[in-house]
Design an enzyme around this catalytic site. Structure first.
Site, PDB file in Angstrom:
ATOM      1  N   LYS A  20     -10.134   6.006   4.676  1.00 30.17           N
ATOM      2  CA  LYS A  20     -11.439   5.470   5.255  1.00 30.17           C
ATOM      3  C   LYS A  20     -12.654   6.209   4.303  1.00 30.17           C
ATOM      4  CE  LYS A  20     -14.355   3.983   7.840  1.00 30.17           C
ATOM      5  NZ  LYS A  20     -14.776   3.788   6.527  1.00 30.17           N
ATOM      6  N   HIS A  53      -9.269   4.119  -1.008  1.00 28.67           N
ATOM      7  CA  HIS A  53      -7.857   3.311  -0.636  1.00 28.67           C
ATOM      8  C   HIS A  53      -7.580   2.439  -1.928  1.00 28.67           C
ATOM      9  CE1 HIS A  53      -4.186   1.884   0.521  1.00 28.67           C
ATOM     10  NE2 HIS A  53      -4.639   1.064   1.247  1.00 28.67           N
ATOM     11  N   ILE A 103     -12.407  -0.360  -0.555  1.00 31.59           N
ATOM     12  CA  ILE A 103     -12.134  -0.787  -1.708  1.00 31.59           C
ATOM     13  C   ILE A 103     -12.442  -0.055  -3.003  1.00 31.59           C
ATOM     14  CG2 ILE A 103     -12.345  -2.712  -3.396  1.00 31.59           C
ATOM     15  CD1 ILE A 103     -12.673  -4.487  -0.920  1.00 31.59           C
ATOM     16  N   CYS A 148     -12.506   0.219   8.780  1.00 30.57           N
ATOM     17  CA  CYS A 148     -11.805  -0.488   7.554  1.00 30.57           C
ATOM     18  C   CYS A 148     -12.109   0.660   6.377  1.00 30.57           C
ATOM     19  CB  CYS A 148     -12.352  -1.787   6.984  1.00 30.57           C
ATOM     20  SG  CYS A 148     -12.513  -3.000   8.542  1.00 30.57           S
ATOM     21  N   SER A 149     -10.996   0.643   5.637  1.00 30.07           N
ATOM     22  CA  SER A 149     -10.844   1.463   4.494  1.00 30.07           C
ATOM     23  C   SER A 149     -11.430   0.797   3.424  1.00 30.07           C
ATOM     24  CB  SER A 149      -9.333   2.051   4.268  1.00 30.07           C
ATOM     25  OG  SER A 149      -8.947   0.857   3.947  1.00 30.07           O
ATOM     26  N   CYS A 167       0.863  -1.275   0.130  1.00 26.51           N
ATOM     27  CA  CYS A 167      -0.007  -0.156  -0.043  1.00 26.51           C
ATOM     28  C   CYS A 167       0.922   1.133   0.006  1.00 26.51           C
ATOM     29  CB  CYS A 167      -0.852  -0.054   1.101  1.00 26.51           C
ATOM     30  SG  CYS A 167      -1.616  -1.543   1.315  1.00 26.51           S
TER      31      CYS A 167
END
Lengths: 390, 390
Positions: free
Chosen positions: B334, B338, B215, B212-213, B89
């Site tokens: 977030k 991402h 998709i 969670c960030s 990442c």
């Protein structure tokens, strides 16, 4: 900075190339790193090395990406700045280029560059699929063509335009197998006959089994520093005096020519200009013979002969050890093997040996200037580097 | 070169972030490149840009590697030297670092750095599997743990050691969703309540869906040049005055701490030293909030608060727009999203907007100094960059 050393190679390492069963890529890379460290007792790797660039093509082989950090740790370089570079089969040619930038930047005194691939634990169809990711998905892969097919298109175009023959292709294979028989780290260390090559099964006509490079495990690395610091680490540095990298369309369908790689010609022109040298000044070269036709095209793109005369060059045996311009003295991708991410810096390793007089049975006498030519995919990336004995 | 500009950002581009159906990564990258070119009419991309580094994490998403050359072509930069960088990442944080080397090397006057990822056409299990390649195969992936699980280990350790709570984690999410609601390019542009975050379903306790960030599909890029050339291209350059990159073990099981990332602390220390600045000099920061706990740990690793006080910092709302040190004004991973390979240079894009006064509704008043913090995997790579208004 024409002709002046850009950076100096003060050490280099290469793992055994072959089917290395039971090892992860990180262990194979550590083997290459250990050789580089052992050759260079004045280097304190953990203290001195400030960055690592690792060429690695496919995360699918081991379901493992994030290769920079992983290799750094296993080479004993924990916490160093570590980045994976990927440019298909030119991934470590690109790592070398990135490492040259890092040293020239003034931010790093000593960097390690290298490459690694672990392939042989996968089936041939799996490897073929992973390699295909270096070609265009929507207009090449999707239609089912794989790399032997793409290079077969180049071969037929070259045959049609210049009269190159299946025999010429086979001669490249015979020569490189002969060279590989002299390299104790080569994957295949046996000579073959022209008949063996010509009678091997067709993969994608006119390319036969012996026209294709090998699926191999292996790793390679170099230690680079500023030329003015080289003597701190070794009495026998090799200077890099030219560096070129260029790109082309990912898909072959958009290229202007199938008989020459524009990126390779451009990278070569830049490298020669920077080195202030001409093709005839080169004493030894490692070129990207992923398929035999690629070596013939490389002769022409690098100016070792005129366009269309690559077939004649191999026919006259001029690129064999002991002749005018020995090419792929290591055995090349064809016989030494082609662990894709490792290939670019493995070519540079061969130059390091040749230009420091350590190439043993395959030593080119009085070699002063060397060249490496590393191609990604069907030619969307090319790097060319020129080396001079220190 | 303490405090002096290393390189200057003269333009930047960002695609819309979100679910970009029907586009290939190359088309999304072209959108980001077009914005950068449109912002900078004095730049002739094909003539001026000499190298491209593109962060791209996963070739599995589109069955497409060889991303450097592909993006170069689609950005109109055919034949340029083009290399993909991968550090999970932090792939485009590493691209930025590589681009800085290239400019400082003297071999390139102008380079483009960027990143891209196309993810949303894949199922969540597929994405989870591809992302997992950034963790250790033999000792993490093989046993089934994925990234929410790895960051949950950090969260529980932080809760145990420092008394951090699920509410603290949720507050990070609420703040970043608020910021994202002000960013027209964010994937999710809606505010959420603490209750929404806390009552969302558990993914890996204590991390819930809203910890969670996202998709996301997206791309980002920057144009870098030497500081002395910046005025040729823009009246509003942003200077990069500090750069740090470091690595750590790929597997969390070998780390000394689960409540801090050694690579991030080391990268931050290097960047601060180079910039000759302290954490309190930073006016705005983008940090790697792949999970809410990661933002809390980032506060501490970057020195925005003392170790263990990250929970208090978010509780006191000090990292919100208008307060002491706004963090993730873009919405962060977030809420902005991402697209893994694109994230590092997308953070830098936000700094470019903030430090040139172009951040509109989310503008930090009088911002002079910015910082970005980009983390790969569970912390095996980190890059930190510090920026100053030109």
């Amino acid at each position: 900075m024409k002709g002046k050393p850009l950076v100096s190679i003060v050490s280099a390492g290469l793992s055994k190339f072959g089917k290395l069963e039971g090892f992860y890529a990180r262990e194979i890379f550590a083997e290459a790193a250990k050789e580089a460290f052992d050759r260079c007792p004045n280097l304190n790797p953990k203290r001195d090395i400030q960055a690592l660039f690792v060429g690695h093509m496919g995360e699918s082989y081991e379901h493992q990406g994030h290769t920079g950090a992983t290799m750094a740790d296993w080479a004993g370089l924990l916490y160093v700045s570590a980045t994976r570079t990927e440019a298909a089969c030119a991934s470590s040619g690109a790592a070398l280029r990135a490492g040259i930038y890092a040293v020239l930047s003034g931010l790093c005194d000593v960097v390690m560059v290298g490459g690694v691939e672990k392939m042989t634990h996968r089936t041939t169809p799996e490897v073929t699929e992973y390699l295909a990711m270096a070609s265009d998905y929507p207009f090449e892969q999707w239609h089912g063509i794989t790399f032997p097919g793409l290079f077969a298109l180049m071969a037929t175009a070259h045959m049609h335009k210049y009269g190159t023959t299946e025999q010429h292709l086979a001669m490249v294979s015979v020569k490189n197998h002969y060279h590989g028989s002299l390299n104790p780290k080569a994957h295949m260390q046996k000579e073959i006959t022209l008949e063996t090559a010509l009678s091997s099964r067709v993969i994608a006509w006119p390319l036969k089994l012996f026209d294709c490079s090998l699926i191999t495990d292996g790793a390679s690395c170099l230690i680079l520093t500023k030329p003015e610091n080289a003597k701190k680490y070794t009495d026998m540095p090799v200077h890099i005096i030219g560096s070129g990298q260029a790109s082309d369309t990912i898909g072959m369908y958009e290229r202007e020519s199938f008989t020459s790689l524009a990126a390779a010609k451009l990278a070569a022109r830049k490298a020669y200009e920077m080195a202030n040298l001409k093709p005839e000044d080169v004493n030894v070269a490692e070129v990207h013979d992923c398929f035999t036709i690629a070596e013939i095209i490389a002769y022409e793109d690098l100016g070792l002969c005129k366009p269309g005369e690559g077939g004649h060059l191999i026919e006259k045996d001029e690129t064999k050890l002991g002749r005018r311009i020995p090419v792929n003295t290591s055995g090349g991708l064809k016989s030494k093997g082609h662990p894709v991410g490792a290939t670019g810096t493995a070519q540079a390793y061969e130059m390091y040996l040749q230009l420091t007089g350590q190439a043993e049975k395959r030593q080119v006498k009085n070699a002063e200037v060397g060249l490496t030519h590393n191609v990604g995919g069907s030619g969307a990336t090319a790097t060319v580097h020129i080396y001079r004995r220190g």
